[in-house]
Design a protein around this motif. Structure first.
Motif, PDB file in Angstrom:
ATOM      1  N   PRO A  11      83.639 -34.248  47.309  1.00 42.06           N
ATOM      2  CA  PRO A  11      82.653 -33.503  48.099  1.00 42.06           C
ATOM      3  C   PRO A  11      82.612 -32.037  47.679  1.00 42.06           C
ATOM      4  O   PRO A  11      83.600 -31.510  47.160  1.00 42.06           O
ATOM      5  CB  PRO A  11      83.169 -33.660  49.536  1.00 42.06           C
ATOM      6  N   ILE A  12      81.469 -31.412  47.912  1.00 40.45           N
ATOM      7  CA  ILE A  12      81.347 -29.998  47.586  1.00 40.45           C
ATOM      8  C   ILE A  12      82.254 -29.190  48.508  1.00 40.45           C
ATOM      9  O   ILE A  12      82.196 -29.324  49.722  1.00 40.45           O
ATOM     10  CB  ILE A  12      79.890 -29.523  47.747  1.00 40.45           C
ATOM     11  N   SER A  13      83.101 -28.364  47.921  1.00 44.93           N
ATOM     12  CA  SER A  13      84.010 -27.536  48.709  1.00 44.93           C
ATOM     13  C   SER A  13      84.418 -26.337  47.866  1.00 44.93           C
ATOM     14  O   SER A  13      84.048 -26.204  46.694  1.00 44.93           O
ATOM     15  CB  SER A  13      85.252 -28.337  49.112  1.00 44.93           C
ATOM     16  N   LYS A  14      85.213 -25.468  48.483  1.00 52.90           N
ATOM     17  CA  LYS A  14      85.669 -24.272  47.757  1.00 52.90           C
ATOM     18  C   LYS A  14      86.637 -24.629  46.635  1.00 52.90           C
ATOM     19  O   LYS A  14      86.943 -23.796  45.780  1.00 52.90           O
ATOM     20  CB  LYS A  14      86.332 -23.302  48.729  1.00 52.90           C
ATOM     21  N   TYR A  15      87.133 -25.878  46.642  1.00 48.76           N
ATOM     22  CA  TYR A  15      88.077 -26.293  45.603  1.00 48.76           C
ATOM     23  C   TYR A  15      87.396 -26.940  44.407  1.00 48.76           C
ATOM     24  O   TYR A  15      88.056 -27.406  43.477  1.00 48.76           O
ATOM     25  CB  TYR A  15      89.093 -27.274  46.191  1.00 48.76           C
ATOM     26  N   LEU A  16      86.070 -26.988  44.427  1.00 49.28           N
ATOM     27  CA  LEU A  16      85.339 -27.681  43.376  1.00 49.28           C
ATOM     28  C   LEU A  16      85.668 -27.133  41.991  1.00 49.28           C
ATOM     29  O   LEU A  16      85.802 -27.876  41.020  1.00 49.28           O
ATOM     30  CB  LEU A  16      83.839 -27.578  43.644  1.00 49.28           C
ATOM     31  N   ASP A  41      75.161 -21.270  49.618  1.00 44.31           N
ATOM     32  CA  ASP A  41      76.427 -20.957  48.947  1.00 44.31           C
ATOM     33  C   ASP A  41      76.990 -22.179  48.229  1.00 44.31           C
ATOM     34  O   ASP A  41      77.512 -22.077  47.108  1.00 44.31           O
ATOM     35  CB  ASP A  41      77.443 -20.442  49.958  1.00 44.31           C
ATOM     36  N   GLN A  42      76.887 -23.353  48.870  1.00 42.99           N
ATOM     37  CA  GLN A  42      77.369 -24.574  48.225  1.00 42.99           C
ATOM     38  C   GLN A  42      76.570 -24.889  46.975  1.00 42.99           C
ATOM     39  O   GLN A  42      77.130 -25.299  45.955  1.00 42.99           O
ATOM     40  CB  GLN A  42      77.291 -25.740  49.211  1.00 42.99           C
ATOM     41  N   LEU A  43      75.253 -24.714  47.064  1.00 44.92           N
ATOM     42  CA  LEU A  43      74.411 -24.959  45.900  1.00 44.92           C
ATOM     43  C   LEU A  43      74.761 -24.015  44.759  1.00 44.92           C
ATOM     44  O   LEU A  43      74.842 -24.434  43.595  1.00 44.92           O
ATOM     45  CB  LEU A  43      72.932 -24.799  46.278  1.00 44.92           C
ATOM     46  N   PHE A  44      74.986 -22.746  45.076  1.00 48.32           N
ATOM     47  CA  PHE A  44      75.353 -21.767  44.047  1.00 48.32           C
ATOM     48  C   PHE A  44      76.673 -22.161  43.390  1.00 48.32           C
ATOM     49  O   PHE A  44      76.807 -22.138  42.161  1.00 48.32           O
ATOM     50  CB  PHE A  44      75.467 -20.375  44.669  1.00 48.32           C
ATOM     51  N   THR A  45      77.661 -22.544  44.225  1.00 46.90           N
ATOM     52  CA  THR A  45      78.972 -22.944  43.694  1.00 46.90           C
ATOM     53  C   THR A  45      78.853 -24.164  42.794  1.00 46.90           C
ATOM     54  O   THR A  45      79.411 -24.201  41.688  1.00 46.90           O
ATOM     55  CB  THR A  45      79.943 -23.244  44.860  1.00 46.90           C
ATOM     56  N   LEU A  46      78.117 -25.163  43.280  1.00 46.59           N
ATOM     57  CA  LEU A  46      77.953 -26.386  42.499  1.00 46.59           C
ATOM     58  C   LEU A  46      77.250 -26.103  41.176  1.00 46.59           C
ATOM     59  O   LEU A  46      77.710 -26.536  40.112  1.00 46.59           O
ATOM     60  CB  LEU A  46      77.157 -27.405  43.303  1.00 46.59           C
ATOM     61  N   SER A  47      76.140 -25.388  41.226  1.00 46.76           N
ATOM     62  CA  SER A  47      75.373 -25.113  40.011  1.00 46.76           C
ATOM     63  C   SER A  47      76.200 -24.329  39.000  1.00 46.76           C
ATOM     64  O   SER A  47      76.181 -24.628  37.795  1.00 46.76           O
ATOM     65  CB  SER A  47      74.098 -24.338  40.366  1.00 46.76           C
ATOM     66  N   TYR A  48      76.939 -23.342  39.482  1.00 50.67           N
ATOM     67  CA  TYR A  48      77.757 -22.533  38.586  1.00 50.67           C
ATOM     68  C   TYR A  48      78.792 -23.382  37.849  1.00 50.67           C
ATOM     69  O   TYR A  48      78.938 -23.279  36.628  1.00 50.67           O
ATOM     70  CB  TYR A  48      78.452 -21.416  39.373  1.00 50.67           C
TER      71      TYR A  48
END
Length: 333
Positions: A11-16, A41-48
């Motif tokens: 799942p998308i999380s800060k540990y991705l 924020d989740q989308l930004f993290t995932l995309s990055y």
């Protein structure tokens, strides 16, 4: 932390960021809460972090931003993408040019409507696409035509096509004439159309036109719940003669008004093995139906898994047993 990781489902999380690395081949990421949309924020993290992966072969994820799709379009290894969005509004997919995914062969969507899939097919180019699959909550009449038009860009290569939707939203009509949209897809091997809203139109003439347009078809499934059947046995057998490679068939058929002579000399179809026939009324004469199927479709052992066909299947067993007994008796004389 995992420098040789190849497979990931998370799942998308800060540990991705701990897991998404340049070595990853197969990646499936999803919202931590399936009942809520992913945040900005989740989308930004995932995309990055997806942009750090440069050896991906398969990817399943929520909608991504333009920069990430551009990165993915340059990966020679990537052959399969699945986009999942059931809640919320995806990011706008508008770029300065069309992105070619030269090596992608499979594209799938699990979505609430057709909008994002249509935009992807319009903004991205898939010259090698062989399989397209979409499962929607609602197919609106205003979205159906743009989706099928965008999908036609892949008609020269597409071999497997699945379109599933729970509800068809059209205030003017409950009938969706979808099959003519795919007549130009001449390379089709498998077509699966499924609706829970009794709206897909199919009759003898349309089935014959479709079978004539798809000479390579091996699997045809049209599931449409309780709509009144317009396909008859004569229409069915006339149509499938156009497709000698057909192995699996599922359609709604009129089993009460039988329009062929069960004792006539049949023109057998010998490649069809899996047969699932649906009917909106009682089946009619089970023995006659069994004789028709036994004579015209010699490789079909039973019809569907629907309980109503139990009596027909029992007669089919008896017919096969008798035929084998006759063969054995002939060989012994």
């Amino acid at each position: 932390m995992f420098p040789r990781l190849r497979w990931l489902c998370l799942p998308i999380s800060k540990y991705l960021g701990l897991f998404l690395s340049h070595t990853l081949h197969h990646c499936h990421v999803f919202p931590g809460d399936p009942y809520h949309a992913i945040s900005v924020d989740q989308l930004f993290t995932l995309s990055y972090h997806v942009r750090l992966c440069n050896q991906l072969v398969t990817l399943s994820c929520p909608p991504l931003d333009w920069a990430t799709w551009e990165h993915l379009s340059n990966l020679r290894t990537l052959v399969k993408i699945k986009v999942c969005i059931r809640h919320g509004t995806p990011p706008r997919l508008l770029g300065p040019h069309i992105l070619p995914f030269l090596h992608l062969t499979t594209l799938s969507f699990s979505v609430n409507n057709a909008a994002y899939a249509t935009t992807m097919l319009q903004q991205l180019h898939f010259p090698s696409l062989k399989s397209f699959w979409i499962d929607m909550d609602v197919l609106a009449s205003t979205e159906a035509e743009p989706l099928f038009c965008a999908l036609s860009h892949c008609k020269q290569t597409l071999e497997r096509l699945t379109v599933i939707f729970e509800e068809y939203d059209d205030p003017q009509s409950k009938s969706l004439t979808v099959i003519p949209q795919f007549l130009s897809f001449t390379q089709l091997r498998s077509l699966h159309l499924s609706s829970c809203d009794s709206c897909i139109h199919l009759d003898n003439d349309l089935l014959l036109e479709a079978m004539s347009a798809w000479p390579h078809i091996q699997t045809l499934k049209i599931e449409d719940c309780i709509i009144a059947p317009s396909v008859t046995f004569r229409g069915l057998f006339t149509a499938i003669r156009q497709c000698p490679q057909l192995e699996s068939l599922r359609v709604l058929i009129d089993t009460v008004n039988i329009d062929i002579d069960p004792d006539a000399e049949p023109i057998q179809h010998t490649s069809l093995k899996k047969l699932h026939l649906e009917a909106s009324e009682s089946l009619g004469n089970a023995e006659v139906l069994a004789r028709i199927i036994f004579k015209w479709l010699p490789c079909v052992d039973q019809v569907s898994y629907w309980e109503a066909w139990h009596e027909v299947n029992t007669h089919l067993v008896s017919l096969r047993t008798a035929a084998l007994h006759d063969i054995g008796a002939t060989l012994n004389t």
